[in-house]
Every structure is written in structure tokens, then in C-alpha cells.
Design an enzyme around this catalytic site. Structure first.
Site, short mmCIF file in Angstrom:
data_model
loop_
_atom_site.label_atom_id
_atom_site.label_comp_id
_atom_site.label_asym_id
_atom_site.label_seq_id
_atom_site.Cartn_x
_atom_site.Cartn_y
_atom_site.Cartn_z
N CYS A 113 0.76 -1.15 -0.13
CA CYS A 113 -0.02 0.00 0.06
C CYS A 113 0.75 1.42 0.23
O CYS A 113 0.24 2.23 -0.17
CB CYS A 113 -0.88 0.11 1.12
SG CYS A 113 -2.05 -1.47 1.04
N HIS A 249 -2.61 6.87 3.42
CA HIS A 249 -3.06 5.84 3.02
C HIS A 249 -4.50 5.48 3.78
O HIS A 249 -4.80 5.41 4.82
CB HIS A 249 -2.32 4.73 3.24
CG HIS A 249 -2.99 3.02 2.95
ND1 HIS A 249 -3.51 3.04 1.73
CD2 HIS A 249 -2.84 1.98 3.60
CE1 HIS A 249 -3.97 1.79 1.80
NE2 HIS A 249 -3.66 1.20 2.79
N ASN A 279 -10.37 0.19 1.25
CA ASN A 279 -8.89 0.35 1.18
C ASN A 279 -8.34 -0.24 -0.37
O ASN A 279 -8.51 -1.15 -0.69
CB ASN A 279 -8.20 -0.63 2.28
CG ASN A 279 -6.78 -0.67 1.96
OD1 ASN A 279 -5.99 -0.05 1.14
ND2 ASN A 279 -6.03 -1.09 3.15
O1 UT7 Z 1 -3.50 -1.60 3.62
C1 UT7 Z 1 -2.90 -2.29 4.58
C2 UT7 Z 1 -2.98 -1.77 5.86
N1 UT7 Z 1 -4.22 -2.46 6.68
C3 UT7 Z 1 -4.56 -1.85 7.93
O2 UT7 Z 1 -4.40 -0.82 7.97
C4 UT7 Z 1 -5.56 -2.89 8.10
C5 UT7 Z 1 -5.38 -2.68 9.83
N2 UT7 Z 1 -6.23 -3.32 10.69
C6 UT7 Z 1 -7.84 -2.78 10.73
O3 UT7 Z 1 -8.24 -2.07 10.11
C7 UT7 Z 1 -8.49 -3.79 11.85
O4 UT7 Z 1 -7.88 -4.50 12.67
C8 UT7 Z 1 -9.63 -4.49 11.14
C9 UT7 Z 1 -10.69 -3.56 10.77
C10 UT7 Z 1 -9.35 -5.54 10.10
C11 UT7 Z 1 -10.48 -5.43 12.49
O5 UT7 Z 1 -11.01 -4.70 13.28
P1 UT7 Z 1 -10.66 -5.08 14.76
O6 UT7 Z 1 -11.47 -4.21 15.76
O7 UT7 Z 1 -9.20 -5.17 15.18
O8 UT7 Z 1 -11.39 -6.20 15.08
P2 UT7 Z 1 -10.97 -7.85 15.28
O9 UT7 Z 1 -10.00 -8.28 14.25
O10 UT7 Z 1 -10.18 -7.72 16.67
O11 UT7 Z 1 -12.14 -8.76 15.48
C12 UT7 Z 1 -13.15 -8.27 16.36
C13 UT7 Z 1 -14.45 -9.31 16.19
C14 UT7 Z 1 -14.21 -10.74 16.27
O12 UT7 Z 1 -15.10 -11.37 16.77
P3 UT7 Z 1 -14.82 -11.91 18.26
O13 UT7 Z 1 -13.87 -13.06 18.16
O14 UT7 Z 1 -14.86 -10.93 19.17
O15 UT7 Z 1 -16.16 -12.72 18.54
C15 UT7 Z 1 -14.18 -10.82 14.76
O16 UT7 Z 1 -14.42 -12.28 14.33
O17 UT7 Z 1 -15.04 -8.81 14.99
C16 UT7 Z 1 -15.20 -10.12 14.11
N3 UT7 Z 1 -15.28 -9.75 12.95
C17 UT7 Z 1 -16.40 -9.21 12.19
N4 UT7 Z 1 -17.58 -9.20 12.62
C18 UT7 Z 1 -18.47 -8.80 11.62
C19 UT7 Z 1 -14.27 -9.56 12.07
N5 UT7 Z 1 -14.52 -9.10 10.75
C20 UT7 Z 1 -15.94 -9.04 10.84
C21 UT7 Z 1 -16.82 -8.40 9.99
N6 UT7 Z 1 -18.14 -8.33 10.43
N7 UT7 Z 1 -16.53 -8.19 8.77
#
Ligand code: UT7
Length: 326
Positions: A113, A249, A279
Site C-alpha cells: 500500500c 493511505h 482500502n
Molecule cells: O492497507 C494495509 C493496511 N491495513 C490496515 O491498516 C488494516 C489494519 N487493521 C484494521 O483496520 C482492523 O484490525 C480490522 C478492521 C481489520 C479489524 O478490526 P478489529 O477491531 O481489530 O477487529 P478484530 O479483528 O479484533 O475482530 C473483532 C471481532 C471478532 O469477533 P470476536 O472474536 O470478538 O467474536 C471478529 O471475528 O469482530 C469479528 N469480525 C467481524 N464481525 C462482523 C471480524 N470481521 C468482521 C466483519 N463483520 N466483517
């Protein structure tokens, strides 16, 4: 020190298919509310019968027209992509072919990215080295083709798109303080593995995940740290002529909120359009630059920071004195 060049044209290219969060609810177990609150994304553009080359050609054509130039004026093409339609020729080579640009150096850079920042600094540096007057710098991404559409933790986050700028050598420099950085990603926090096809001498394992895999939390922490650090480094370098606007980004609006809490920068200094595009990897800064320009958020005389971060791990930034009239 970067060669004295300025941005004289800008353009964007998008697939025609818009996919809203509501549409994503039909594909995986997710909700508009989760996606909006956790990321700021509301919709994304996804390739269908268009392709990375066609949207990149659209963006490049618009940028060249905006510059008041013709394809034959371009003397260098540097493209960034992580997912073009071909491995060879390069995306730059495909754009050169389709726009009938005369013989000139044309190649891609791969820096996830952060690719556009790498491409910009590479092009500006080569313009000086090769005595090129006008360069096309573009990013074209078709991340959707590399997504596991049943993995809700990644498929809601990305979109496709392309952007391009034209650079011209000038007596006064407008692109300053380049920072390009990389760090070994020992934990494989963000990967897309190529498919290994068998050879007569080796049978590769059958089970291969060739789709995007991301450790979201780890990438979030990395992104927040390097964005804050790069902003502070650029601020220091600017001295008594600070930048007032920032185009990062476009990965997650919560990264920006975190950076605002941990630095002196304020939310209104950042231009964000990821609600519309999600993204788009290395195309995201260009799409944001385009929207900021088109919406009048940017005006000649503005000093802004462009900052990328992503797989590699890579990050980087530059300060730009904006000169392009609307
Ligand atoms: O371009 C390269 C750079 N990329 C980035 O900068 C991405 C950086 N990371 C992020 O933006 C965030 O970490 C994410 C948006 C990818 C994830 O957000 P998060 O707040 O870190 O969520 P998480 O991965 O800790 O997941 C929290 C919960 C989980 O459920 P449980 O285990 O708490 O029951 C996931 O299974 O959210 C769940 N989850 C979803 N729920 C509904 C993960 N994806 C989804 C979804 N819809 N799409």
C-alpha cells in the site's frame, strides 16, 4: 534532496460496480454497522468486466489531458500495483501500449500500500538522472481478485481503483523530504502468496492459500505507529514552513483517530474518502488526492503530507507544495 518537479496533472479510474456494505451482508456474516464503526467504510468499487489495465488507462489519460499534454510527451512511466492483470508485461508497459506512449522507460514498483510513495520518489529521482522532462506516475489495483470472499475479516475492507499524476521538471521543487522505509515482516502479517504450479521436478503442496491474509490487529498497531512517526519526522523537517494538510493511505478511519489522540495533529487536517472506496491499496492516496483536489479541499499554496504504509512491511511519505489550479 529530491529533483525539482511539480504535479501538473491528475486523474482517476474506477470500476463501474459499486458494492455497498448492505450487499456485503449477503455474502458473509457481517453488518453495515460493524463495517462502518470498525473501519469507516460504506462502499467500495469492484472490478467486473473492466480490469486493472483499463481503469489505470482511464486514470492516466485524464491526468495527461489535465496536464494539457499528449501521450507522446511522456518520457517515463512508473506504476505501482500489487495485483495487475498480468505478471508480464508490467502495468506501466500495458498503459504505455494502450495509450500509444512513445518508447520510454516503463516499469512497476511493488511496495504494498506504500507503492505510490515509492513510485513517486523513484520517478522524481529518475527524471533527474535520465534527464526526463515529463513522467507518468500511477497506481492501479485489483485487490478484489486476490481476496478470499468468504473471509469476513478481510473481504469487507478492500476495493479496486486507479489514480495517476503527471510530473514535470521545473525550476522550483515542490516535492520534499522523501521518506521510504521497510522492515522485515517475520510474522507474515500481510501476505498474498503466488500460486506455485508443478514443474517436472517438483510437486508443490496441493493446499495453497493464494488469497490475501492479514493479521488485522498487528497491522493496525504497525500502521498507527509508523503514520505518527512519519508525520512527526516530516513536521520536523519542514521547520518553520509546516504542512497543514495530510493525505494518508486510506485503510481505517480508526487509525487516524488513534494518531490524532497520540500526536498534536487534528482530525480536520486529514482528508479521508475511504467511506466511498474502502482500502484500494497503493491507489488510495491518489484517489484521495484526486477527490481532495476535485472537491476544492486542496488549493494552490497548500503544503500537504502524503503518507503510505502497508505490506512489506513498508512505509513512507513526502511533503508536497500543491500548485495545480482547479
Ligand atoms: O492497507 C494495509 C493496511 N491495513 C490496515 O491498516 C488494516 C489494519 N487493521 C484494521 O483496520 C482492523 O484490525 C480490522 C478492521 C481489520 C479489524 O478490526 P478489529 O477491531 O481489530 O477487529 P478484530 O479483528 O479484533 O475482530 C473483532 C471481532 C471478532 O469477533 P470476536 O472474536 O470478538 O467474536 C471478529 O471475528 O469482530 C469479528 N469480525 C467481524 N464481525 C462482523 C471480524 N470481521 C468482521 C466483519 N463483520 N466483517
Amino acid at each position: 534532496m529530491i529533483a525539482p518537479v511539480k504535479i501538473v496533472g491528475i486523474g482517476e479510474g474506477l470500476p463501474k460496480q459499486i458494492v455497498t456494505n448492505k450487499m456485503m451482508e449477503q455474502i458473509v456474516e457481517t453488518s453495515d454497522e460493524w463495517i462502518t464503526q470498525r473501519t469507516g467504510i460504506r462502499q467500495r468499487y469492484i472490478l467486473t468486466d473492466d480490469n486493472v489495465v483499463s481503469i489505470s488507462v482511464d486514470a492516466s489519460k485524464k491526468a495527461i489531458e489535465k496536464a494539457g499534454l499528449s501521450a507522446q510527451d511522456i518520457g517515463l512511466i512508473v506504476a505501482s500495483t500489487l495485483a495487475s492483470d498480468y505478471r508480464i508485461p508490467s502495468l506501466a508497459g500495458c498503459v504505455q501500449r494502450d495509450l500509444e506512449i512513445s518508447d520510454c522507460p516503463a516499469f512497476d514498483v511493488s511496495a504494498g500500500c506504500t507503492g505510490f510513495i515509492y513510485a513517486l520518489v523513484t520517478a522524481a529521482s529518475l527524471m533527474e538522472t535520465l534527464h526526463v522532462d515529463t513522467a507518468l506516475v500511477l497506481a492501479g489495483e485489483g485487490v478484489s481478485k486476490n481476496i478470499n470472499w468468504s473471509d469476513r475479516s478481510t473481504c469487507v475492507l478492500f476495493g479496486d481503483g486507479a489514480g495517476a499524476i503527471v510530473l514535470k521538471r521545473d525550476s522550483v521543487g515542490t516535492i520534499h523530504y522523501p521518506i521510504l522505509m521497510g522492515r522485515s515482516d517475520r510474522e507474515n502479517t500481510l501476505t498474498i502468496k503466488n500460486k506455485d504450479d508443478h514443474t517436472p521436478w517438483y510437486q508443490y503442496p496441493q493446499e495453497q492459500n493464494t488469497k490475501l491474509v492479514m493479521k488485522g490487529r498487528e497491522v493496525f498497531t504497525f500502521a498507527s505507529e509508523v503514520l505518527a512517526d512519519t508525520l512527526n519526522r516530516l513536521k520536523e523537517q519542514c521547520g518553520d514552513k509546516p504542512f497543514t494538510k495530510i493525505i494518508p493511505h486510506q485503510a481505517n478511519s480508526r487509525i487516524i483517530e488513534y494518531v490524532c489522540r497520540t500526536t498534536g495533529f487534528t482530525h480536520d487536517q486529514f482528508f479521508l474518502n475511504l467511506s466511498q472506496y474502502a482500502n484500494t491499496s497503493s491507489a488510495s492516496i491518489l484517489l484521495a488526492l484526486w477527490d481532495a483536489y476535485k472537491q476544492g479541499w486542496l488549493a494552490p499554496g497548500d503544503r500537504l503530507a502524503l503518507i503510505g504504509f502497508g505490506s512489506g512491511l513498508t512505509w513512507g511519505g513526502v511533503v508536497v507544495d500543491w500548485t495545480l489550479e482547479s
